[in-house]
Motif scaffolding. Structure first.
Motif, PDB file in Angstrom:
ATOM      1  N   HIS A 174       5.551   4.165   2.022  1.00 48.52           N
ATOM      2  CA  HIS A 174       5.172   5.569   2.489  1.00 48.52           C
ATOM      3  C   HIS A 174       3.975   6.378   1.497  1.00 48.52           C
ATOM      4  CE1 HIS A 174       5.517   9.959   3.939  1.00 48.52           C
ATOM      5  NE2 HIS A 174       6.050  10.026   3.176  1.00 48.52           N
ATOM      6  N   PRO A 175       3.858   6.836   1.792  1.00 48.36           N
ATOM      7  CA  PRO A 175       2.769   7.243   2.534  1.00 48.36           C
ATOM      8  C   PRO A 175       1.599   6.686   2.657  1.00 48.36           C
ATOM      9  CG  PRO A 175       2.309   8.907   1.259  1.00 48.36           C
ATOM     10  CD  PRO A 175       3.273   8.170   0.279  1.00 48.36           C
ATOM     11  N   THR A 176       0.807   5.819   3.707  1.00 47.66           N
ATOM     12  CA  THR A 176      -0.180   4.488   3.475  1.00 47.66           C
ATOM     13  C   THR A 176      -1.735   5.920   4.477  1.00 47.66           C
ATOM     14  OG1 THR A 176       0.842   2.694   2.810  1.00 47.66           O
ATOM     15  CG2 THR A 176      -1.655   2.850   4.322  1.00 47.66           C
ATOM     16  N   THR A 177      -2.544   6.447   4.057  1.00 45.50           N
ATOM     17  CA  THR A 177      -3.294   6.760   4.557  1.00 45.50           C
ATOM     18  C   THR A 177      -4.769   7.063   4.248  1.00 45.50           C
ATOM     19  OG1 THR A 177      -2.907   8.849   3.267  1.00 45.50           O
ATOM     20  CG2 THR A 177      -1.459   9.103   4.915  1.00 45.50           C
ATOM     21  N   GLY A 178      -5.578   7.903   4.799  1.00 42.43           N
ATOM     22  CA  GLY A 178      -6.981   8.079   4.423  1.00 42.43           C
ATOM     23  C   GLY A 178      -7.823   6.428   4.067  1.00 42.43           C
ATOM     24  N   GLY A 179      -8.638   6.237   3.220  1.00 43.11           N
ATOM     25  CA  GLY A 179      -8.997   5.824   2.882  1.00 43.11           C
ATOM     26  C   GLY A 179      -8.776   3.737   2.389  1.00 43.11           C
ATOM     27  N   ALA A 204       1.112  -0.996   0.203  1.00 40.24           N
ATOM     28  CA  ALA A 204      -0.080  -0.636  -0.646  1.00 40.24           C
ATOM     29  C   ALA A 204       0.947   1.308   0.612  1.00 40.24           C
ATOM     30  CB  ALA A 204      -0.791   0.100   1.330  1.00 40.24           C
ATOM     31  N   ALA A 205       0.643   2.191  -0.383  1.00 42.45           N
ATOM     32  CA  ALA A 205       0.644   3.731  -0.791  1.00 42.45           C
ATOM     33  C   ALA A 205      -0.064   4.531  -1.036  1.00 42.45           C
ATOM     34  CB  ALA A 205       2.220   3.899  -1.649  1.00 42.45           C
ATOM     35  N   SER A 206      -0.785   5.408  -0.341  1.00 42.54           N
ATOM     36  CA  SER A 206      -1.545   6.132  -1.266  1.00 42.54           C
ATOM     37  C   SER A 206      -2.118   7.078  -0.254  1.00 42.54           C
ATOM     38  CB  SER A 206      -2.952   5.182  -1.306  1.00 42.54           C
ATOM     39  OG  SER A 206      -4.070   6.029  -1.010  1.00 42.54           O
ATOM     40  N   GLY A 207      -2.748   7.889  -0.619  1.00 43.75           N
ATOM     41  CA  GLY A 207      -3.433   9.079  -0.279  1.00 43.75           C
ATOM     42  C   GLY A 207      -5.263   9.395   0.496  1.00 43.75           C
ATOM     43  N   ILE A 231       1.795   6.049   8.322  1.00 45.07           N
ATOM     44  CA  ILE A 231       0.648   5.613   8.974  1.00 45.07           C
ATOM     45  C   ILE A 231      -0.223   5.829   9.005  1.00 45.07           C
ATOM     46  CG2 ILE A 231      -0.221   3.291   8.487  1.00 45.07           C
ATOM     47  CD1 ILE A 231       3.075   2.462   8.394  1.00 45.07           C
ATOM     48  N   GLY A 232      -1.636   6.351   8.289  1.00 44.41           N
ATOM     49  CA  GLY A 232      -2.588   6.801   8.879  1.00 44.41           C
ATOM     50  C   GLY A 232      -4.059   7.363   8.670  1.00 44.41           C
TER      51      GLY A 232
END
Lengths: 290, 307
Positions: A196-201, A156-159, A221-222
């Motif tokens: 980097h970065p794994t975020t949101g949905g 995973a790597a996602s805005g 990650i958050g």
């Protein structure tokens, strides 16, 4: 004479450009190194050791045995369900620039001989955000792993959700989570690797539903972004907040894995599960009557 | 703009309330005049813009989960906490009866006053809240009770502790587990359904929306600030996001839109509860006619088909 001079200059410029090394600046320490050095170092800054993003090709090259990669569902390109102004145009531009049709790449491959299904989110395409096609590709990868009884590895790597697709993007969270749940009920092994970065949905769906969760050093990650949290609660965030090491400490990541060790660690986990499968795991699922 | 009309209506409501407290009958001339005036003000409240609907969805007077539980259910037994770490007041629920049938009911909790809203954290749940909802719903699956969820949240709470306790994991786990239930699940978006914080209670067989409720990937302010780095372009975001109940129905995400009284549910709560009761009853009886296996497949098919 004048014409000759000009063409000589053009030739010289072209030659210089070709011979001169192509540099990459580190986004963290700002120092620069030749691109080839960067790539040989797996996109880790040779000076400060900070991890920079890897393309899907680089990632799969790092973990798959040479020649074992077989992509699937690679034709699906961006949909534009809301007719969002400028969205299709931007997608076309990114496709031209990166050669990707969407941010998710799905492929079969072997890790030291063990066949797996892998998904990589590539941040060069809309920050790896989850569109309806990304959700569909992830879901099909999970279903493929389920059907072929193969382990599943997702990088995973996602805005987060793809804003331009509105509610359609949100629904991919439910779709992918539901697919992972079914795969899990059928006894499938899912290794989630957070980069980097794994975020949101994406954090709030398939990325945090792995049986084993790995993370790359320093990865953010958050769920909520640090800026949003700071603005909402008006408090300075603790040092290292939402970094891989912080999540490891708080019990949401099993191990932080360096790129140099990634393939071997994945292999070890796969091997442990492959050996379990031959044992009594199958019998337990059938109700212990074996 | 509906805002001004509703401010006038609010003043009339207060005057009528005052007269009632003085013992005036509903057919008293002054009362009749006031309700005529109210009706006149509400009449143009049709063809609302998306921004109007966002305004109504967030209105503090709008009926919330406490009101729905009182009006639509009997024998409510509240369940508290996730039994792992804490109780999150942003989530409210337990066991109750709907038309005599035991059901589990759970949803985001918002208040009607500033104090209540602070106490309930404006309906922004933490991981403890999602795990509390999961506990309530897991028991429904265990005991074969239908699940009814009420969705009304600006989003999951963005805070240090929420992140430390696994906000992402809690939301993901709820969706995954909800997708595997064999009991009927009906979700109703009653106010604002924003982001994964809403969907964490929304993996259902039937998704219903109140007419002036909205459902979106993020709040319009957050959307404008991410895409245009300008949260003041809120009105524009409301239009472009296609977040109204009709839009969500059009997108094949919502199954049904429940009509609201003119000016919104708060102007005639009884009528709103009547419409909700009918819609829940209709969908629940249809779902209860299905076998556990069918219910599971129906839900999986619904979300598998989300494009």
């Amino acid at each position: 004479m004048e014409k000759e001079e000009r063409s000589l200059k053009t030739v010289l410029m072209t030659v210089t450009r070709k011979l001169a090394p192509d540099y990459v600046n580190c986004k963290s320490c700002g120092r620069r190194a030749v691109r080839k050095v960067w790539q040989e170092n797996m996109n880790i800054c040779p000076f400060c050791g900070r991890y920079q993003a890897m393309s899907a090709d680089q990632r799969l090259g790092l973990i798959f045995d040479p020649g074992s990669r077989q992509d699937f569902n690679s034709d699906a390109g961006v949909r534009d369900p809301l007719n969002f102004p400028g969205y299709s145009e931007k997608a076309k531009k990114l496709e031209k620039k990166t050669g990707l049709k969407e941010s998710a790449v799905t492929a079969f491959g072997r890790i030291n001989g063990i066949r797996v299904v892998a998904v990589v989110l590539d941040t060069r395409f809309f920050m790896g955000s989850m569109s309806s096609i990304v959700g569909e590709k992830v879901t099909r990868a999970v279903e493929t792993a389920d059907r072929e009884k193969l382990p599943l590895i997702i990088f995973a790597a996602s805005g987060g959700a793809r804003m331009q697709e509105g509610i359609h993007s949100l629904m991919q969270m439910a779709k992918t989570s539901s697919a992972v749940q079914e795969f899990s009920e059928n006894g499938g092994l899912y290794i989630s690797c957070l980069t980097h970065p794994t975020t949101g949905g994406v954090t709030a769906s398939f990325a945090t539903l792995g049986d084993i969760t790995l993370a790359e050093p320093g990865a953010l990650i958050g769920f909520a972004g640090p800026r949003v949290i700071e603005q909402t609660i008006g408090v300075k965030l603790p040092k290292g907040f939402q970094r891989a090491e912080y999540l490891h400490k708080h019990g949401f990541v099993d191990r932080i894995v360096k790129r140099q060790e990634l393939k071997e660690v994945l292999y070890d986990i796969l091997k442990l599960h492959e050996d379990s499968r031959g044992g009594f795991a199958e019998d337990i699922r059938k109700g212990g009557q074996g | 703009m509906i805002r001004e009309s509703l401010m006038e209506v609010g003043r009339i409501n207060m005057q009528m309330e005052e007269l009632r407290s003085k013992g005036r009958a509903e057919d008293d001339q002054e009362m009749l005049d006031l309700s005529m005036e109210k009706a006149r003000l509400l009449r143009p409240c049709v063809n609302l813009t998306a921004e109007d609907k966002v305004f109504l969805a967030r209105k503090i007077e709008r009926p919330h989960i406490d009101d729905f539980i009182k009006a639509l259910f009997t024998d409510f037994f509240e369940q508290r906490g996730d039994h792992l770490y804490d109780d999150d007041p942003a989530i409210y629920g337990g066991i109750a009866r709907f038309h005599g049938i035991p059901v589990s009911v759970v949803g985001h909790r918002k208040g009607h006053t500033a104090e209540e809203n602070v106490a309930y954290n404006f309906g922004m749940a933490k991981p403890e809240g999602y795990r509390k909802a999961l506990r309530i719903m897991d028991q429904a699956e265990k005991f074969g009770r239908p699940i009814i969820t009420f969705i009304d949240t600006p989003g999951a709470f963005p805070g240090i502790d929420a992140e430390e306790h696994g906000q992402g994991e809690a939301i993901a786990r709820n969706m995954a587990r909800m997708s595997s239930y064999h009991v009927p699940v009906i979700s109703i978006v009653t106010g604002e359904g924003s982001s994964g914080g809403a969907l964490a209670l929304g993996v259902c067989n039937r998704l219903l929306m109140l007419e002036y409720a909205v459902y979106s990937v993020l709040s319009p302010e957050g959307f404008a600030s991410i895409l245009w780095k300008d949260s003041s372009r809120h009105a524009e975001a409301c239009e472009i996001m296609k977040l109204t109940a009709d839009d969500i129905r059009e997108a094949n995400v919502a199954d049904e839109v429940i009509p609201e009284p003119l000016g919104g549910g708060q102007e005639n709560p009884k009528r709103l509860y009547g419409s909700m009761d009918m819609a829940i009853e209709k969908n629940l009886s249809a779902l209860m006619a299905m076998s556990p296996g069918e219910l599971l497949r129906d839900k999986r098919r619904k979300f598998r088909g989300m494009q």
